[in-house]
Design an enzyme around this catalytic site. Structure first.
Site, PDB file in Angstrom:
ATOM      1  N   ASN A   7       0.875  -1.172   0.000  1.00 16.40           N
ATOM      2  CA  ASN A   7       0.000   0.000   0.000  1.00 16.40           C
ATOM      3  C   ASN A   7       0.911   1.219   0.000  1.00 16.40           C
ATOM      4  OD1 ASN A   7      -1.780   2.052   0.471  1.00 16.40           O
ATOM      5  ND2 ASN A   7      -2.761   1.099   2.243  1.00 16.40           N
ATOM      6  N   ARG A  90      -2.600  -2.110  -3.467  1.00 18.76           N
ATOM      7  CA  ARG A  90      -3.795  -1.305  -3.287  1.00 18.76           C
ATOM      8  C   ARG A  90      -3.719  -0.145  -4.287  1.00 18.76           C
ATOM      9  NH1 ARG A  90      -4.964   3.480   0.799  1.00 18.76           N
ATOM     10  NH2 ARG A  90      -7.186   3.651   0.462  1.00 18.76           N
ATOM     11  N   HIS A 179     -12.913   3.142  -0.006  1.00 16.09           N
ATOM     12  CA  HIS A 179     -12.909   2.140   1.082  1.00 16.09           C
ATOM     13  C   HIS A 179     -13.579   0.831   0.645  1.00 16.09           C
ATOM     14  CE1 HIS A 179     -12.984   5.574   4.311  1.00 16.09           C
ATOM     15  NE2 HIS A 179     -11.734   5.191   4.086  1.00 16.09           N
ATOM     16  N   ARG A 240     -11.859  15.759   7.545  1.00 16.57           N
ATOM     17  CA  ARG A 240     -12.618  16.172   6.349  1.00 16.57           C
ATOM     18  C   ARG A 240     -14.026  16.585   6.745  1.00 16.57           C
ATOM     19  NH1 ARG A 240     -11.200  10.900   3.516  1.00 16.57           N
ATOM     20  NH2 ARG A 240      -9.053  11.201   2.864  1.00 16.57           N
ATOM     21  N   GLU A 383      -8.024  -4.991   5.092  1.00 16.24           N
ATOM     22  CA  GLU A 383      -7.918  -4.744   3.656  1.00 16.24           C
ATOM     23  C   GLU A 383      -6.779  -5.545   3.027  1.00 16.24           C
ATOM     24  OE1 GLU A 383      -8.368  -0.727   5.111  1.00 16.24           O
ATOM     25  OE2 GLU A 383      -9.110  -0.152   3.146  1.00 16.24           O
TER      26      GLU A 383
END
Ligand code: ADP
Length: 400
Positions: A7, A90, A179, A240, A383
């Protein structure tokens, strides 16, 4: 089969080696602050931790360093790099091109490059990881797993914005969702934990990390998700804003804020951090609330309120709800958030067993009462495991 999962971010490279038949993680590591004078490298194989500060010039050097550590006789998990059967990467944005994970070839690299204007902060570093790994492990097959691909089943009415159609045709402006690998993993795991076929379930998955998103999943397929064209849309997150009136952006730009300032404000200075003026981390917010800090309480209340409001709207479009899943940093660890969100959802037949909810302590499990109409679960996201599973599937298909 052993799979290396990579990743790769703008200045970091996370990696794991997994023995995929037993689904065991053999080692995980992280190289941070790539390109700076002092980069941090850490790795653990479950028993031994290794930490060092060194100068790492770029992603290729970071990967070489990682591979050295993976094969270190003391800290590592492999004798030789030839034990790596495949690499899974990823990749954040697959655009409208990739609906599932793929074996990487020149065409795939070109397509990821083409999607880079959709994810300028993510796809270029993902590509750096892919290119570094092709160079350092040239004979090993590489697979790309996209954050967006699980959401490709969203219907047009869910992914189109109320904007001139031309913007979709010209710039591919539509909702994509992110996601996806996490939502896919936890929805599948939740149905396994319940002993149910996912095809019979209406599920809402809440990935509540620093970034946060929801997915509404009907019969195993995403019908809506809260992030959109970028990961800025939807829930209020750590830093965010989530949904805001787009008129605010116009207002700020007209009032002397530069584009970069607005970008920074919405992505890095808003959300829980912006409202609380304390931190983006829920643990700090909890402490703030305990100390009577009003802004910490406000940030918490807005966070939970927006979450509940979104979940309610997803129950409507799903026409019911069987399973609600909490995952990622906040979802897995913060029993207060889970409880307070579920309190709003009582009308849908959501009932939390407080003892189970409070007692999970970093574990996964069912936290709803026996008679709750909706099963509520905490599932630890993984993940990397999902990426490794996809990689294995693709490599095996290639061998047939
Ligand atoms: P990322 O989105 O960066 O992958 P994570 O999924 O690890 O992050 O989530 C990180 C966030 O999880 C932290 O910012 C914090 O808000 C929250 N978190 C982590 N541990 C706890 C905890 N024990 N209690 C409450 N919140 C937690």
């Amino acid at each position: 089969m052993k799979v290396l999962v990579i990743n790769s971010g703008s200045s970091s490279l996370k990696y794991q080696v997994l023995e995929i038949d037993s689904e065991k993680c053999l080692i995980k590591g992280l190289v941070e602050r790539i390109g700076e004078d002092e980069s941090d490298i850490e790795q653990t194989n479950g028993e031994k931790e290794y930490q060092v500060v060194a100068k790492i010039k770029d992603h290729e050097e970071a990967l070489k360093e990682a591979l050295k550590l993976i094969t270190d006789s003391d800290f590592g998990c492999l004798k030789d790099l030839s034990e790596i059967d495949a690499v899974g990467h990823r990749v954040v944005h697959g655009g409208e091109k990739f609906f599932s994970s793929v074996l990487i070839n020149e065409d795939v690299i070109k397509a990821i490059e083409e999607n880079s204007d959709l994810a300028p902060l993510h796809n270029p570093p993902n590509l750096m990881g892919i290119k570094a790994s092709q160079k350092v492990l040239p004979k090993v097959p590489q697979v790309a797993v996209f954050d967006t691909s699980f959401h490709h089943t969203m219907p047009e009415k869910a992914y189109m914005y109320g904007l001139p159609y031309e913007l979709y045709q010209k710039h591919k402006i539509r909702r994509y969702g992110f996601h996806g690998t996490s939502h896919r993993y936890v929805s599948k795991k939740a149905s396994q934990m319940l002993g149910e076929n996912i095809k019979n379930l209406k599920i809402i998955t809440a990935h509540l990390g620093n970034g946060a998103s929801l997915a509404a999943i009907d019969k195993g397929k995403v019908v809506d998700t809260s992030m959109g064209f970028t990961p800025l849309e939807g829930l209020m997150m750590g830093t965010r804003s989530g949904d805001v009136d787009p008129g605010i952006i116009i207002f700020l730009l007209r009032n002397g804020y530069s584009i970069d300032e607005v970008d920074n404000l919405l992505n890095k200075k808003s959300g829980v951090l912006g409202l609380s003026e304390i931190s983006n981390d829920m643990r700090d917010i909890r402490k703030g609330i305990e100390n009577g800090d009003k802004k910490a309480k406000l940030a918490y209340d807005v966070y939970v309120y927006k979450l509940a409001k979104y979940i309610g709207s997803y129950v409507t479009i799903l026409k019911g709800l069987d399973v609600l899943v909490f995952t990622a940093g906040v979802g897995e660890n913060d029993h207060d958030v889970r409880k307070d969100v579920c309190d709003y959802l009582e009308i849908f037949g959501v009932k939390i067993d407080e003892e189970k909810n409070n007692g999970l302590n970093r574990k996964e499990g069912i936290i709803s009462t026996e008679d709750s109409k909706v099963k509520v679960l905490v599932v630890k996201t993984d993940e990397e495991l999902m990426i490794a599973r996809d990689t294995k599937k693709i490599i095996e298909k290639r061998r047939i």
